[in-house]
Structures are given as C-alpha cells and as structure tokens.
Design a protein around this motif. Structure first.
Motif, mmCIF file in Angstrom:
data_model
loop_
_atom_site.group_PDB
_atom_site.id
_atom_site.type_symbol
_atom_site.label_atom_id
_atom_site.label_comp_id
_atom_site.label_asym_id
_atom_site.label_seq_id
_atom_site.Cartn_x
_atom_site.Cartn_y
_atom_site.Cartn_z
ATOM 1 N N GLY A 189 -0.930 6.238 -9.537
ATOM 2 C CA GLY A 189 -2.035 5.421 -9.066
ATOM 3 C C GLY A 189 -3.244 6.257 -8.717
ATOM 4 N N GLN A 190 -4.199 5.624 -8.061
ATOM 5 C CA GLN A 190 -5.477 6.270 -7.743
ATOM 6 C C GLN A 190 -5.298 7.572 -6.969
ATOM 7 N N ALA A 191 -4.493 7.528 -5.908
ATOM 8 C CA ALA A 191 -4.366 8.701 -5.021
ATOM 9 C C ALA A 191 -3.553 9.821 -5.663
ATOM 10 N N THR A 192 -2.622 9.475 -6.547
ATOM 11 C CA THR A 192 -1.711 10.474 -7.108
ATOM 12 C C THR A 192 -2.266 11.140 -8.351
ATOM 13 N N ASP A 193 -2.646 10.317 -9.334
ATOM 14 C CA ASP A 193 -3.077 10.889 -10.608
ATOM 15 C C ASP A 193 -4.405 10.320 -11.106
ATOM 16 N N GLY A 194 -5.117 9.586 -10.222
ATOM 17 C CA GLY A 194 -6.415 9.051 -10.595
ATOM 18 C C GLY A 194 -6.367 7.843 -11.507
ATOM 19 N N ASN A 195 -5.171 7.287 -11.717
ATOM 20 C CA ASN A 195 -5.012 6.140 -12.605
ATOM 21 C C ASN A 195 -5.510 4.881 -11.905
ATOM 22 N N SER A 196 -6.545 4.256 -12.449
ATOM 23 C CA SER A 196 -7.080 3.042 -11.844
ATOM 24 C C SER A 196 -6.495 1.777 -12.482
ATOM 25 N N LYS A 197 -5.679 1.941 -13.526
ATOM 26 C CA LYS A 197 -5.128 0.781 -14.235
ATOM 27 C C LYS A 197 -3.851 0.248 -13.608
ATOM 28 N N LEU A 198 -3.066 1.131 -12.963
ATOM 29 C CA LEU A 198 -1.755 0.750 -12.452
ATOM 30 C C LEU A 198 -1.379 1.660 -11.298
ATOM 31 N N SER A 199 -0.700 1.082 -10.300
ATOM 32 C CA SER A 199 -0.113 1.928 -9.254
ATOM 33 C C SER A 199 1.321 1.484 -9.021
ATOM 34 N N ILE A 200 2.160 2.462 -8.711
ATOM 35 C CA ILE A 200 3.565 2.226 -8.382
ATOM 36 C C ILE A 200 3.846 2.973 -7.089
ATOM 37 N N ALA A 201 4.347 2.235 -6.087
ATOM 38 C CA ALA A 201 4.624 2.849 -4.788
ATOM 39 C C ALA A 201 6.004 2.444 -4.295
ATOM 40 N N HIS A 202 6.672 3.398 -3.660
ATOM 41 C CA HIS A 202 7.958 3.181 -2.994
ATOM 42 C C HIS A 202 7.637 3.056 -1.511
ATOM 43 N N MET A 203 8.066 1.952 -0.906
ATOM 44 C CA MET A 203 7.681 1.684 0.477
ATOM 45 C C MET A 203 8.884 1.383 1.348
ATOM 46 N N LYS A 204 8.737 1.712 2.625
ATOM 47 C CA LYS A 204 9.718 1.350 3.651
ATOM 48 C C LYS A 204 8.951 0.778 4.833
ATOM 49 N N ALA A 205 9.186 -0.518 5.085
ATOM 50 C CA ALA A 205 8.533 -1.196 6.195
ATOM 51 C C ALA A 205 9.524 -1.294 7.351
ATOM 52 N N PRO A 206 9.175 -0.760 8.518
ATOM 53 C CA PRO A 206 10.100 -0.814 9.645
ATOM 54 C C PRO A 206 10.285 -2.239 10.163
ATOM 55 N N ALA A 207 11.345 -2.457 10.889
ATOM 56 C CA ALA A 207 11.578 -3.752 11.544
ATOM 57 C C ALA A 207 10.372 -4.075 12.416
ATOM 58 N N GLY A 208 9.920 -5.332 12.365
ATOM 59 C CA GLY A 208 8.799 -5.769 13.184
ATOM 60 C C GLY A 208 7.429 -5.462 12.618
ATOM 61 N N TRP A 209 7.348 -4.859 11.447
ATOM 62 C CA TRP A 209 6.070 -4.464 10.841
ATOM 63 C C TRP A 209 5.335 -5.670 10.269
ATOM 64 N N SER A 210 4.002 -5.634 10.327
ATOM 65 C CA SER A 210 3.174 -6.608 9.617
ATOM 66 C C SER A 210 1.806 -5.995 9.379
ATOM 67 N N GLU A 211 1.072 -6.570 8.440
ATOM 68 C CA GLU A 211 -0.293 -6.129 8.209
ATOM 69 C C GLU A 211 -1.186 -7.353 8.103
ATOM 70 N N PRO A 212 -2.501 -7.159 8.185
ATOM 71 C CA PRO A 212 -3.419 -8.307 8.158
ATOM 72 C C PRO A 212 -3.374 -9.054 6.823
ATOM 73 N N PHE A 213 -3.851 -10.287 6.853
ATOM 74 C CA PHE A 213 -4.026 -11.025 5.599
ATOM 75 C C PHE A 213 -4.980 -10.252 4.707
ATOM 76 N N GLN A 214 -4.813 -10.434 3.406
ATOM 77 C CA GLN A 214 -5.683 -9.798 2.428
ATOM 78 C C GLN A 214 -5.810 -10.701 1.205
ATOM 79 N N THR A 215 -6.860 -10.473 0.427
ATOM 80 C CA THR A 215 -7.063 -11.202 -0.829
ATOM 81 C C THR A 215 -7.410 -10.166 -1.893
ATOM 82 N N PRO A 216 -6.399 -9.497 -2.440
ATOM 83 C CA PRO A 216 -6.643 -8.376 -3.350
ATOM 84 C C PRO A 216 -7.155 -8.792 -4.726
ATOM 85 N N GLU A 217 -7.887 -7.871 -5.334
ATOM 86 C CA GLU A 217 -8.389 -8.057 -6.700
ATOM 87 C C GLU A 217 -7.418 -7.438 -7.708
ATOM 88 N N PHE A 218 -6.117 -7.482 -7.406
ATOM 89 C CA PHE A 218 -5.110 -6.982 -8.337
ATOM 90 C C PHE A 218 -3.867 -7.856 -8.231
#
Length: 122
Positions: free
Chosen positions: A28-57
């Motif tokens: 993806g963007q941060a790893t190899d500058g690829n703006s077409k696709l990103s692949i991320a491995h994630m671990k969200a802890p118990a109780g985690w949340s993030e704000p609402f979003q309306t992504p352009e992807f």
C-alpha cells in the motif's frame, strides 16, 4: 539479473496508533507507494472502536479470529472468524470490537487506504 516477477513482504509498515490497534500494512501507500491497492493485517483489542468514516475506497475485510462489528449506513453487522465482507466506497461506516476478545483480520482497500481518502468524522 532481471527483477523477479514477485515480491515477498517480510517487513510490513507498522502504522503508529494510539488506541491499542495493531496495523501492519503489507502492501500500500506507506509500504511500497502503491496507490491502487492496500493489504493490512490488523488486530483490534477488546473494546476498540474508531469514528464513523465515509471512505473513497472499497474495503474488503476477512475475519481471522474473534468478532468485529460494523455499523453500515445505520445497520449493525457482526462478523465472526471465517467470514468476510465488502463495503462499497462512499458508504458511511463505523468499525469496532465491543467484545471481550481481540479481533484479528485482514483488510484490502481499492484504491489503497490513505488518510486523505478515509474521511473520518470528528
């Protein structure tokens, strides 16, 4: 010697967070500058949340372990290990893990995730 027709990613970019979530971008963007696709491995802890979003992807999520809650245009969807979802771009969504166990998952974004395209609400 010619370049190989593949890339093995052994050192993903670890995205700095302040909410306990672990994000390792493999491509993806941060790893190899690829703006077409990103692949991320994630671990969200118990109780985690993030704000609402309306992504352009478009975002594809595959749950490896645990459960993850999605609020998509006002509808609550819960996925468990082995399930996946595609959320169309320009859809208002909130991601969370209101459960007692961590949630591990893969996220693929087309085009690639970027803070300029995610449009998180305050």
């Amino acid at each position: 010697m010619a370049n190989k027709p593949y890339i093995i990613q052994r050192s993903p970019f670890v995205v700095p967070t302040t909410d306990g979530k672990i994000i390792k971008e493999h491509f993806g963007q941060a790893t190899d500058g690829n703006s077409k696709l990103s692949i991320a491995h994630m671990k969200a802890p118990a109780g985690w949340s993030e704000p609402f979003q309306t992504p352009e992807f478009d975002e594809y999520t595959f749950i490896i372990s645990g459960k993850k809650q999605f609020i998509i245009d006002g509808e609550t969807v819960i996925l468990s290990a082995g399930e996946s979802i595609k959320i169309d771009k320009n859809t208002r969504v909130q991601y969370s893990n209101p459960y007692t166990e961590p949630c591990e998952y893969l996220a693929v974004c087309l085009p690639a995730f970027s803070m300029d395209l995610v449009h998180r609400e305050d």
